[in-house]
Motif scaffolding. Structure first.
Motif, PDB file in Angstrom:
ATOM      1  N   PHE A   1     -16.854  32.873 -30.023  1.00 39.86           N
ATOM      2  CA  PHE A   1     -17.994  31.994 -30.563  1.00 39.86           C
ATOM      3  C   PHE A   1     -18.003  31.743 -31.820  1.00 39.86           C
ATOM      4  CE2 PHE A   1     -19.252  33.628 -26.422  1.00 39.86           C
ATOM      5  CZ  PHE A   1     -19.212  32.560 -25.530  1.00 39.86           C
ATOM      6  N   SER A   2     -18.728  30.754 -32.387  1.00 42.51           N
ATOM      7  CA  SER A   2     -18.804  30.229 -33.734  1.00 42.51           C
ATOM      8  C   SER A   2     -19.665  31.351 -34.548  1.00 42.51           C
ATOM      9  CB  SER A   2     -19.294  28.711 -33.688  1.00 42.51           C
ATOM     10  OG  SER A   2     -20.602  28.755 -33.155  1.00 42.51           O
ATOM     11  N   ASP A   3     -20.380  32.067 -34.007  1.00 42.06           N
ATOM     12  CA  ASP A   3     -21.225  33.262 -34.562  1.00 42.06           C
ATOM     13  C   ASP A   3     -20.294  34.434 -34.673  1.00 42.06           C
ATOM     14  OD1 ASP A   3     -21.101  34.160 -31.934  1.00 42.06           O
ATOM     15  OD2 ASP A   3     -23.187  34.564 -31.853  1.00 42.06           O
ATOM     16  N   GLY A   4     -19.020  34.309 -34.320  1.00 42.73           N
ATOM     17  CA  GLY A   4     -18.098  35.439 -34.564  1.00 42.73           C
ATOM     18  C   GLY A   4     -17.929  36.233 -33.414  1.00 42.73           C
ATOM     19  N   THR A   5     -18.793  36.567 -32.383  1.00 45.12           N
ATOM     20  CA  THR A   5     -18.789  37.077 -31.330  1.00 45.12           C
ATOM     21  C   THR A   5     -17.903  36.668 -30.266  1.00 45.12           C
ATOM     22  OG1 THR A   5     -20.548  36.099 -29.976  1.00 45.12           O
ATOM     23  CG2 THR A   5     -21.061  37.883 -31.259  1.00 45.12           C
ATOM     24  N   PRO A   6     -16.944  37.779 -29.865  1.00 47.13           N
ATOM     25  CA  PRO A   6     -16.150  37.459 -28.922  1.00 47.13           C
ATOM     26  C   PRO A   6     -16.605  36.810 -27.380  1.00 47.13           C
ATOM     27  CG  PRO A   6     -16.230  39.739 -29.030  1.00 47.13           C
ATOM     28  CD  PRO A   6     -17.266  39.198 -29.801  1.00 47.13           C
ATOM     29  N   VAL A   7     -15.748  35.776 -27.114  1.00 42.60           N
ATOM     30  CA  VAL A   7     -15.688  35.257 -25.604  1.00 42.60           C
ATOM     31  C   VAL A   7     -15.383  36.274 -24.676  1.00 42.60           C
ATOM     32  CG1 VAL A   7     -15.300  33.159 -24.112  1.00 42.60           C
ATOM     33  CG2 VAL A   7     -15.522  32.905 -26.766  1.00 42.60           C
ATOM     34  N   THR A   8     -16.281  36.629 -23.822  1.00 46.48           N
ATOM     35  CA  THR A   8     -15.838  37.638 -22.887  1.00 46.48           C
ATOM     36  C   THR A   8     -15.890  37.090 -21.337  1.00 46.48           C
ATOM     37  OG1 THR A   8     -18.287  38.316 -22.460  1.00 46.48           O
ATOM     38  CG2 THR A   8     -17.049  39.692 -24.279  1.00 46.48           C
ATOM     39  N   THR A   9     -15.402  37.844 -20.313  1.00 44.51           N
ATOM     40  CA  THR A   9     -15.287  37.317 -19.048  1.00 44.51           C
ATOM     41  C   THR A   9     -16.992  37.316 -18.696  1.00 44.51           C
ATOM     42  OG1 THR A   9     -15.182  39.654 -18.295  1.00 44.51           O
ATOM     43  CG2 THR A   9     -13.191  38.169 -18.344  1.00 44.51           C
ATOM     44  N   ASP A  10     -17.730  38.271 -18.976  1.00 43.73           N
ATOM     45  CA  ASP A  10     -19.286  38.004 -18.720  1.00 43.73           C
ATOM     46  C   ASP A  10     -19.680  36.589 -19.362  1.00 43.73           C
ATOM     47  OD1 ASP A  10     -19.317  40.215 -17.496  1.00 43.73           O
ATOM     48  OD2 ASP A  10     -20.306  41.350 -19.143  1.00 43.73           O
ATOM     49  N   ASP A  11     -19.485  36.280 -20.393  1.00 47.95           N
ATOM     50  CA  ASP A  11     -19.880  35.126 -20.955  1.00 47.95           C
ATOM     51  C   ASP A  11     -19.466  33.857 -20.201  1.00 47.95           C
ATOM     52  OD1 ASP A  11     -21.314  36.139 -23.081  1.00 47.95           O
ATOM     53  OD2 ASP A  11     -19.467  36.104 -24.101  1.00 47.95           O
ATOM     54  N   VAL A  12     -18.153  33.927 -19.660  1.00 50.16           N
ATOM     55  CA  VAL A  12     -17.734  32.844 -18.822  1.00 50.16           C
ATOM     56  C   VAL A  12     -18.358  32.804 -17.404  1.00 50.16           C
ATOM     57  CG1 VAL A  12     -15.486  31.940 -17.612  1.00 50.16           C
ATOM     58  CG2 VAL A  12     -15.313  32.897 -20.220  1.00 50.16           C
ATOM     59  N   ILE A  13     -18.193  33.845 -16.730  1.00 51.11           N
ATOM     60  CA  ILE A  13     -19.238  33.858 -15.550  1.00 51.11           C
ATOM     61  C   ILE A  13     -20.394  33.446 -15.721  1.00 51.11           C
ATOM     62  CG2 ILE A  13     -19.883  35.503 -13.692  1.00 51.11           C
ATOM     63  CD1 ILE A  13     -17.029  37.083 -14.405  1.00 51.11           C
ATOM     64  N   PHE A  14     -21.184  34.255 -16.519  1.00 51.79           N
ATOM     65  CA  PHE A  14     -22.436  33.432 -16.810  1.00 51.79           C
ATOM     66  C   PHE A  14     -22.807  31.969 -16.962  1.00 51.79           C
ATOM     67  CE2 PHE A  14     -25.803  32.302 -20.029  1.00 51.79           C
ATOM     68  CZ  PHE A  14     -26.820  32.643 -19.262  1.00 51.79           C
ATOM     69  N   SER A  15     -21.824  31.350 -17.678  1.00 57.76           N
ATOM     70  CA  SER A  15     -21.835  29.978 -18.026  1.00 57.76           C
ATOM     71  C   SER A  15     -21.365  29.244 -16.731  1.00 57.76           C
ATOM     72  CB  SER A  15     -20.787  29.749 -19.036  1.00 57.76           C
ATOM     73  OG  SER A  15     -21.192  30.444 -20.342  1.00 57.76           O
ATOM     74  N   ILE A  16     -20.304  29.818 -15.783  1.00 58.76           N
ATOM     75  CA  ILE A  16     -20.286  28.999 -14.584  1.00 58.76           C
ATOM     76  C   ILE A  16     -21.383  29.192 -13.687  1.00 58.76           C
ATOM     77  CG2 ILE A  16     -18.725  29.412 -12.424  1.00 58.76           C
ATOM     78  CD1 ILE A  16     -16.572  30.306 -14.114  1.00 58.76           C
ATOM     79  N   ASN A  17     -22.121  30.139 -13.636  1.00 56.71           N
ATOM     80  CA  ASN A  17     -23.040  30.402 -12.699  1.00 56.71           C
ATOM     81  C   ASN A  17     -24.407  29.271 -13.286  1.00 56.71           C
ATOM     82  OD1 ASN A  17     -22.361  32.039 -10.864  1.00 56.71           O
ATOM     83  ND2 ASN A  17     -22.616  33.737 -12.019  1.00 56.71           N
ATOM     84  N   LEU A  18     -24.374  29.412 -14.532  1.00 57.17           N
ATOM     85  CA  LEU A  18     -25.620  28.481 -15.283  1.00 57.17           C
ATOM     86  C   LEU A  18     -25.115  27.038 -14.788  1.00 57.17           C
ATOM     87  CD1 LEU A  18     -27.757  28.398 -17.448  1.00 57.17           C
ATOM     88  CD2 LEU A  18     -26.046  28.112 -19.097  1.00 57.17           C
ATOM     89  N   ASP A  19     -23.818  26.601 -15.135  1.00 47.81           N
ATOM     90  CA  ASP A  19     -23.635  25.196 -15.133  1.00 47.81           C
ATOM     91  C   ASP A  19     -23.730  24.730 -13.694  1.00 47.81           C
ATOM     92  OD1 ASP A  19     -23.621  24.673 -17.752  1.00 47.81           O
ATOM     93  OD2 ASP A  19     -21.419  25.022 -18.148  1.00 47.81           O
ATOM     94  N   ARG A  20     -23.695  25.705 -12.574  1.00 42.16           N
ATOM     95  CA  ARG A  20     -23.738  25.203 -11.341  1.00 42.16           C
ATOM     96  C   ARG A  20     -25.037  25.321 -10.728  1.00 42.16           C
ATOM     97  NH1 ARG A  20     -22.081  28.752  -7.132  1.00 42.16           N
ATOM     98  NH2 ARG A  20     -22.152  30.909  -7.530  1.00 42.16           N
TER      99      ARG A  20
END
Lengths: 317, 510
Positions: free
Chosen positions: B116-135
């Motif tokens: 991410f632009s704050d330097g933290t890595p994109v994890t599978t947790d973030d992706v799954i969280f985002s998928i559940n958020l966006d649906r």
């Protein structure tokens, strides 16, 4: 004492008016065409589950009265809720925007009154002259010209041709903000300023025809002293109309804000009404109503102070 | 005259062209129309790119606001698992590769160096969280639509995510892209205090830029994301200025305040092109606008009347005269370019060309009307939304034509919200349909035919853009041309077609 009583009465009246207004606006939005569910979910094939979730989230299935009382209860506790359109608390959305619109309206008000009143007095004193006709015709044009058209003309002349002012936006605050708001404020001031000219001219003319002016002149009072006399006489109608005019500035700011791409309350209100974003519409209308209510109260107070007859009448009531 | 002290930059203006028109429809022309020079990139050598947008934003959260402009901003800052290229094909984004292992299972391999632009890595947790958020329809009303029902979303490896659908979907491949339904953000950031996408909190993504400032309805500024895993973008900073008024935008462009401006009105494009150094580009938005006839409303229940109306409208003249050839006569609702993804451009063109056409012929129209229940003509009303001035002009032209065969059309401008509320209300014989596909895989036919599109008398499932003063949501240029059928939905609706008149009772705009 009478002033205190006056202020107290006005505050009570304002509070009552705000409650009535909030109900009216709420009811109008409730009745307006459009459906919040579809505003949010879009032009889509919506699943029944998604629709039910949204309806439950915003209590859309509750009766009208329950919805209104829920809003009123929260508002009385100072909680104006969260914008449906952006998911942001209403207070955060208003942050910054109030400053833009109030500054815009204030500059426009100062321009309208500062230019309009002297021009009106001047026209009245030279009744029938070329100068009077020029001022009167100009004010007719000013009253008739729509704010956004005036805005475009000003933009073209002062921002594009002469390059004196910026074209759009609000700048970085401070003096830059004022510089950015100068043209929009002028565009906004043209219409109301022209109205002020006409009202002032009429009021002063009426005073000039009074016997006391003729009498004062015949007694050899200096021009300045006679001027002070009849200006005081003309003050009540002028101040009263200026109050109304200032109140209308806030409403007129919507078109000007769009033309000059200013992030003000007018644009926010227009967008929120289209979206049926009730919390934001309620907050903005109540804010504007309060502003208008306070302005008219202050104006009436001035009228009282300016005219002893009105003052006595107020006290006697 | 431009202000002399301002550096005159080379300018690019873009016309978002409503491609369309007509009774019985005009299909979008897919040929982008480029005016002026094909010279070198006029924005070359700029540190900051300033873009004048034809609308404004109150939030940067795409899940909350599905306006086209929100997608523009998100395209710079946020990524999905996949991207979509200019031909509509899927490209790698946060996922380097993906495969569909069976009808309902999709496996995505994430890149291991994304941050991410704050330097933290994109994890599978973030992706799954985002998928559940966006649906989630409550938290992301705008993107939830794209997501079919899922059986599960799981991390099946350190950098692997497996999505299982509840039922097969031919278009799911496009869903987890940032042109449609997935904007990956950091779970920690989203859950920290404040409203995601607001001026106070902004957004966090892994795209080429990060947001540095957002003033709702005023501007948003971006700066190169130093943690971006892909190729560094060309401009150091990008600024979006929201200028809804077309005249103000034009003045700002002429003065040199803007490098790029979007939303050039059709009748102003010559003025824009005349600006020194400017290029005006027209890009097809695959939209469709056409008259819809409700066969349930008398006298349109008479096929002779419908045919007469169809024959009396001169679609080609409307396209040439009013829309300045920035549109073409539609033969069907779906643009050939949209169909082309499945079958190729030539096959798509040929198929659309084979659809029945109704030629403009006033005499035939008169003869047709004479055979109807209203041989002497009748009066009717046609409303158009105030958000679309072109539709107003076209409505008047149509009214003029119909007058010649004895049909008096009262053209009325109404607020866009009223227009949309009246869609398919069963009371309007003639009404406008206006549709812009929001993503490549979005087909109007899909809506017309799907089980979710209820019988005509039920409520409206198709709505115009949510905020009608704003530009309707359209796919970004370059993401518009692909589509695939969605066999997963049953096609039980009723759309009938005769004499080239699409007699659906719905109107829509994506």
């Amino acid at each position: 004492m009478s002033v205190l009583a006056f202020v107290g009465r006005r505050i009570a009246a304002l509070a009552a008016m705000l409650v009535v207004l909030s109900f009216l606006v709420f009811a109008l939005l409730y009745l307006a065409p459009g459906d919040l569910v579809h505003s949010l979910l879009g032009a889509r094939a919506v699943t029944p589950q998604a629709e039910a979730a949204i309806r439950a989230q915003y209590h859309l299935d509750d009766p009208f009265w329950v919805q209104y009382l829920r809003w009123l209860g929260a508002a009385l506790h100072g909680d104006f809720g969260t914008s449906v359109r952006t998911g942001t608390p209403v207070a955060q959305m208003l942050e910054g925007r109030v400053g833009v619109t109030v500054t815009l309206a204030a500059i426009a008000g100062v321009l309208a009154v500062g230019v309009g009143v002297p021009l009106g007095v001047r026209a009245a004193r030279r009744r029938g002259s070329f100068e009077d006709r020029a001022i009167t015709s100009a004010s007719v044009v000013g009253v008739s010209a729509p704010g956004f058209a005036v805005g475009l003309v000003l933009l073209y002349v002062f921002a594009v041709m002469l390059g004196w002012f910026p074209l759009y936006g609000v700048g970085d605050g401070g003096l830059d903000r004022l510089w950015h708001l100068a043209l929009p404020a002028a565009a906004l001031a043209v219409g109301v300023g022209a109205l002020v000219v006409k009202v002032t001219r009429t009021a002063v003319l009426r005073e000039l025809d009074q016997d006391y002016v003729t009498f004062a002149r015949s007694r050899g009072l200096s021009g300045a002293r006679v001027l002070r006399l009849y200006l005081r006489g003309a003050a009540v109608p002028i101040v009263t109309s200026v109050g109304l005019v200032l109140a209308s500035l806030v409403g007129g700011s919507i078109l000007v804000e769009t033309t000059f791409a200013l992030p003000g309350l007018g644009v926010l209100l227009a967008d929120s009404i289209t979206f049926k974003d009730v919390p934001v519409v309620q907050a903005v209308t109540l804010l504007l109503a309060t502003f208008i209510g306070v302005t008219t109260a202050v104006v009436d107070l001035f009228a009282n102070l300016a005219d002893p007859r009105v003052r006595r009448a107020a006290v006697a009531r | 005259m431009p202000h002399p002290s301002l550096l005159r930059r080379a300018l690019v203006a873009a016309v978002a062209v409503p491609v369309v028109v007509g009774l019985a429809a005009c299909a979008p022309s897919s040929k982008p129309q480029a005016t002026t020079t094909a010279s070198a990139d006029p924005t070359k050598g700029l540190d900051q790119l300033t873009v004048g947008l034809n609308g404004s934003l109150s939030t940067l959260d795409v899940g909350q606001s599905g306006l086209l402009l929100t997608y523009y901003a998100a395209a710079l800052t946020e990524q999905g698992l996949v991207g979509i290229d200019s031909t509509g094909k899927l490209t790698p984004a946060l996922a380097t590769s993906w495969k569909q292992t069976d009808d309902t299972t999709w496996v995505y391999e994430l890149r291991d160096d994304a941050s991410f632009s704050d330097g933290t890595p994109v994890t599978t947790d973030d992706v799954i969280f985002s998928i559940n958020l966006d649906r989630d329809a409550k938290k992301s009303p705008s993107t939830a639509y794209y997501w079919p029902a899922l059986k599960s979303v799981k991390a099946t490896g350190d950098h692997e995510i497996t999505i299982k659908l509840a039922a097969p979907s031919a278009t799911f491949g496009w869903t987890p892209s940032s042109a449609a339904g997935l904007f990956v953000t950091s779970k920690k950031f989203y859950e920290s205090s404040g409203t995601y996408g607001s001026a106070q909190k902004l957004v966090l993504g892994s795209g080429p830029y990060r947001v540095t400032e957002f003033a709702p309805d005023s501007h948003v500024t971006f700066e190169r994301n130093t943690h971006y895993a892909g190729t560094a973008p060309k401009y150091k900073t990008v600024r979006f200025d929201f200028i809804p008024d077309a005249n103000t935008r034009l003045l700002a462009f002429q003065q040199g305040s803007l490098d790029i401006a979007l939303g050039v009105p059709v009748d102003q494009s010559k003025t824009w092109a005349a600006t020194q150094g400017a290029q005006v580009k027209a890009v097809s938005d695959l939209s469709y606008q056409g008259l819809t006839i409700d066969p349930g409303v008398a006298p349109f229940d008479d096929a002779h009347v419908r045919r007469a109306v169809a024959q009396a409208v001169d679609k080609q003249s409307i396209v040439t005269g009013i829309l300045k050839d920035d549109a073409s006569v539609a033969l069907g609702i779906t643009a050939p370019a949209q169909l082309a993804v499945g079958v190729g451009q030539d096959a798509a063109d040929a198929a659309v060309e084979s659809l029945p056409k109704t030629a403009f012929d006033l005499d035939a129209a008169k003869a047709e009307l004479a055979k109807s229940s209203k041989p002497d003509g009748f009066s009717t009303t046609l409303t158009y939304p105030d958000s679309d001035a072109n539709l107003g002009k076209v409505s008047l032209a149509i009214a003029e034509s119909l007058k010649k065969i004895g049909i008096a059309v009262d053209v009325k401008e109404v607020p866009a919200s009223t227009w949309s509320a009246d869609l398919g209300n069963g009371k309007q014989g003639l009404s406008w349909m206006s549709y812009i596909p929001p993503v490549p895989t979005d087909w109007p036919s899909d809506w017309l035919l799907s089980a979710q599109n209820p019988p005509a008398t039920r409520t409206r499932r198709w709505r115009p853009s949510r905020r009608p003063r704003r530009p309707p949501r359209t796919p970004r240029p370059g993401s518009t041309t692909s589509c695939a059928p969605r066999p997963s939905r049953s096609r039980t609706g009723s759309t009938s077609r005769s004499t080239g008149v699409t007699r659906s009772r719905r109107s829509a705009r994506g």
